[in-house]
Design an enzyme around this catalytic site. Sequence first.
Site, PDB file in Angstrom:
ATOM      1  N   GLN A   1       0.829  -1.211   0.000  1.00 38.71           N
ATOM      2  CA  GLN A   1       0.000   0.000   0.000  1.00 38.71           C
ATOM      3  C   GLN A   1       0.863   1.260   0.000  1.00 38.71           C
ATOM      4  O   GLN A   1       0.668   2.163  -0.821  1.00 38.71           O
ATOM      5  CB  GLN A   1      -0.900   0.015   1.235  1.00 38.71           C
ATOM      6  CG  GLN A   1      -1.921  -1.096   1.312  1.00 38.71           C
ATOM      7  CD  GLN A   1      -2.831  -0.894   2.507  1.00 38.71           C
ATOM      8  OE1 GLN A   1      -3.773  -0.111   2.451  1.00 38.71           O
ATOM      9  NE2 GLN A   1      -2.535  -1.588   3.597  1.00 38.71           N
ATOM     10  N   ASP A   4       2.233   1.530  15.623  1.00 34.56           N
ATOM     11  CA  ASP A   4       1.648   1.701  16.949  1.00 34.56           C
ATOM     12  C   ASP A   4       1.819   0.460  17.820  1.00 34.56           C
ATOM     13  O   ASP A   4       1.688   0.534  19.051  1.00 34.56           O
ATOM     14  CB  ASP A   4       0.152   2.005  16.819  1.00 34.56           C
ATOM     15  CG  ASP A   4      -0.600   0.870  16.122  1.00 34.56           C
ATOM     16  OD1 ASP A   4      -0.305   0.614  14.938  1.00 34.56           O
ATOM     17  OD2 ASP A   4      -1.477   0.247  16.749  1.00 34.56           O
ATOM     18  N   TYR A  39       5.310  -9.195  16.390  1.00 34.67           N
ATOM     19  CA  TYR A  39       5.322  -8.136  15.372  1.00 34.67           C
ATOM     20  C   TYR A  39       5.778  -6.813  15.974  1.00 34.67           C
ATOM     21  O   TYR A  39       6.715  -6.173  15.474  1.00 34.67           O
ATOM     22  CB  TYR A  39       3.941  -7.988  14.743  1.00 34.67           C
ATOM     23  CG  TYR A  39       3.802  -6.753  13.884  1.00 34.67           C
ATOM     24  CD1 TYR A  39       4.505  -6.629  12.683  1.00 34.67           C
ATOM     25  CD2 TYR A  39       2.978  -5.694  14.275  1.00 34.67           C
ATOM     26  CE1 TYR A  39       4.401  -5.487  11.907  1.00 34.67           C
ATOM     27  CE2 TYR A  39       2.862  -4.551  13.500  1.00 34.67           C
ATOM     28  CZ  TYR A  39       3.568  -4.456  12.317  1.00 34.67           C
ATOM     29  OH  TYR A  39       3.458  -3.321  11.550  1.00 34.67           O
TER      30      TYR A  39
END
Length: 301
Positions: free
Chosen positions: A18, A109, A132
């Site tokens: 993206q 985040d 992650y």
Amino acid sequence: MVVSEATRHVLVTGAGGQLGTELQRCAWPEDWQVTALDSADLDLRDTAAIGRMVALRPWAAVINGAAYTAVDKAETDVVTAWAVNAMAPAAFAEGCATAGIPLVQVSTDYVFAGDKSGAWEVGDPVAPLGVYGASKLGGELAVGTSGVRHAIVRTAWVVSAHGSNFVKTMLRVAEGRERLTVVDDQRGSPTSAADLAGALMKIAVRLADDADAPTGTFHFSNAGDISWADFAIEIFRQSAERGGPWADVARIPSSDYLTPARRPANSLLSHTAIHDAYGITSRDWRDALSDILDELIGAAQ
């Protein structure tokens, strides 16, 4: 295209994702040219190959927007997640520091525990909940301690008209179902990949042109504080205005939708640092969503 000797070259990773797609679509200054690489061009698990790529030409800047983003799969694919999200940024940082090239590293985040009330500031304590987030934090630490001139830009809830993301998933699932259940106790703000790309472009150009440009860690997302359920409801409202898919949304707690990896309950990011350093402001997430749906479905009727 004829490339002059004065052309400034910027190296971008994640070409097919993206963000990489939108970085290639950005309105870069006339004398800048983007070289965008995907995994077929550069294996981010190969740190030696990264070093050779950085040394290939005198890049004006490097933007590492690629990442291992399969949050749940990372819980069992630990080595690959750390190779791509931590060791690759370390290799980019080492190569860029040696060559005197500024590096823009994209982060997440998920480095936060999500247990704060209000928006996360760049200096708030980090405490990732899973592999992650931990691996992305590893990448941040590698870049931040390497000596390279850098900007680490954390973002959240990235969506666009490309690739796989929440907006496209909602529209696809609504084609076959009239009612969907969506988590309502995880909050944040969506991020248009196009808006994020514009912010990264501005930072990269400034770092390349101004030796005194601010460095460090920054946050970027669109403006607003919502839940995933709120997001889904607005997606379907705007989609219906365009004659696209619609579904009723039932709000559920995270405990009703268990996943291998824990998600931060609060992903809201403060924009103070990036505004103060680079004058970058964020538009409302609803306006950003409208542009995405215009591309996916068409203009509102």
